[in-house]
Design an enzyme around this catalytic site. Structure first.
Site, short mmCIF file in Angstrom:
data_model
loop_
_atom_site.label_atom_id
_atom_site.label_comp_id
_atom_site.label_asym_id
_atom_site.label_seq_id
_atom_site.Cartn_x
_atom_site.Cartn_y
_atom_site.Cartn_z
N HIS A 91 0.87 -1.19 0.00
CA HIS A 91 0.00 0.00 0.00
C HIS A 91 0.90 1.23 0.00
CE1 HIS A 91 -3.86 2.04 1.74
NE2 HIS A 91 -3.11 2.93 1.10
N HIS A 138 -9.56 1.10 -1.36
CA HIS A 138 -9.53 1.69 -0.03
C HIS A 138 -10.96 1.61 0.52
CE1 HIS A 138 -5.72 3.29 -1.35
NE2 HIS A 138 -5.57 4.08 -0.31
N GLU A 156 -11.37 3.33 5.85
CA GLU A 156 -10.36 4.22 6.44
C GLU A 156 -11.14 5.29 7.23
OE1 GLU A 156 -8.15 6.58 3.60
OE2 GLU A 156 -6.49 6.97 4.99
N1 HPA Z 1 -6.67 7.31 1.33
C1 HPA Z 1 -7.32 7.67 0.23
N2 HPA Z 1 -6.72 8.16 -0.83
C2 HPA Z 1 -5.40 8.28 -0.82
C3 HPA Z 1 -4.66 7.93 0.29
C4 HPA Z 1 -5.33 7.40 1.41
O1 HPA Z 1 -4.76 7.03 2.46
N3 HPA Z 1 -3.36 8.19 -0.03
C5 HPA Z 1 -3.34 8.67 -1.27
N4 HPA Z 1 -4.57 8.74 -1.77
ZN ZN Z 2 -3.74 4.81 0.56
#
Ligand code: HPA
Ligand code: ZN
Length: 334
Positions: A10, A190, A193
């Site tokens: 990642h 993703h 998060e």
């Molecule tokens: N999250 C979402 N988009 C991103 C991230 C992340 O951690 N890093 C770079 N683009």
């Molecule tokens: Zn990322």
């Protein structure tokens, strides 16, 4: 933990742009940037959430103009990663960040591939590329990027989904991910998060991802935890990123220990190391220093990084043998 052989799964290559290189490229390309000095840039890296970071990250990427710039960016990352024990890297790139500024897709690819070649030659590192769609843009833009990438399919291992998560659920990209699957590409996204567990379900059920990026908020849902464990779904966890973007307030609150206890296949990664204050080995060390992982768990996380990779069976076996040999050698020395 530095020399421990590991994979990084990642890593946004645009997020490895160190301020020094940003200034050098701004000068080389005669691009003006809104910073006076390297310290000025570093001082600007104070974030309270994902969007704060993304705004500055897209602004920084504006200095990347030529194939040579992308090559230099990639080589700098591979050199730094090799020093952190990385023997295999699967890196994200965001074509739309560049094509929307008028930098052709092919220029990005040519530069990155030159960097990948250098990583192989100089460090014996294997590298796979993952093309990420920006989720704050519409699916038509993702499709047009996907079409530009077609002639490079043999050089791209998979597609991913990044940028502003909340309000842009995985289901928004169902069709383009289905097209990627039909083309034989791997899929990652993703999810969890900042977004809720529902987004993780969508990534699994609608995008049919092979791997989950971050995934932290999965821990809010016991059924989801059991499913991820049962399916041996790899989570690419990024502790220093989580700290900088306030996904956790303190590394002592980081859920990595819980993830491992629940049987999740977690891995450690740096995400955007130039912005979050550390490369991959720094992430291992920071968790160890916070009392979150033991030495043995560090080795488990490194093993998970290979198990969760998209290496062929043969290459995976070689990487695991190399890791085991390293661990044995070091146990013998103690
Ligand atoms: N999250 C979402 N988009 C991103 C991230 C992340 O951690 N890093 C770079 N683009
Ligand atoms: Zn990322």
């Amino acid at each position: 933990m530095t020399a421990l052989p590991k994979a990084e799964l990642h890593l946004h290559i645009e997020g490895s742009l160190e301020p020094e290189l940003m200034f050098a490229l701004a000068r080389r390309n005669r691009v003006s940037i809104p910073f006076k000095s390297v310290e000025d840039v570093r001082n600007a890296y104070q974030f309270t959430k994902l969007q704060d970071f993304l705004d500055i990250y897209y602004a920084g990427a504006d200095v990347l103009r030529t194939a040579e710039d992308f090559r230099d960016l990639a080589v700098a990352y591979f050199n730094r990663a090799a020093a952190d024990g990385v023997t295999h890297a699967e890196i994200f790139f965001d074509p739309q960040t560049h094509t929307l500024r008028g930098v052709p897709f092919d220029v990005v690819m040519q530069g990155l591939l030159a960097g990948v070649e250098e990583a192989r030659r100089r460090h014996g590192m294997s590298v796979l590329l993952i093309l990420c769609f920006l989720r704050h843009l519409d699916e038509e833009s993702a499709f047009s990027t996907f079409r530009s990438s077609e002639k490079w399919f043999d050089q791209i291992c998979g597609v991913g989904l990044d940028s502003s998560e909340v309000g842009h659920p995985p289901s928004k990209f169902a069709k383009v991910f289905a097209a990627a699957a039909a083309a034989g590409l791997k899929r990652v996204a993703h999810a969890g998060e900042e977004g809720p567990p529902a987004y993780v379900y969508e990534a699994l059920d609608i995008l049919q991802v092979d791997r989950l990026d971050h995934g932290n908020r999965s821990l809010e849902d016991p059924f989801l935890i059991s499913r991820l464990a049962r399916e041996a779904m790899t989570l690419t966890v990024c502790p220093l990123s989580n700290l900088k973007l306030r996904v956790v307030e303190d590394l002592r609150d980081h859920p990595i220990d819980v993830m491992l206890q629940k049987g999740l296949r977690a891995t450690l990664n740096s995400d955007d190391p130039a912005y979050f204050g550390g490369y991959v080995a720094d992430n291992y060390r920071a968790l160890a220093a916070a009392g979150k992982i033991s030495h043995a768990e560090g080795i488990t996380l490194a093993r998970n990084s290979f198990l969760g990779s998209f290496l062929t069976d043969e290459a995976l076996t070689r990487q695991l043998e190399n890791l085991d040999a390293f661990v044995l050698r070091h146990a013998a020395q103690q």
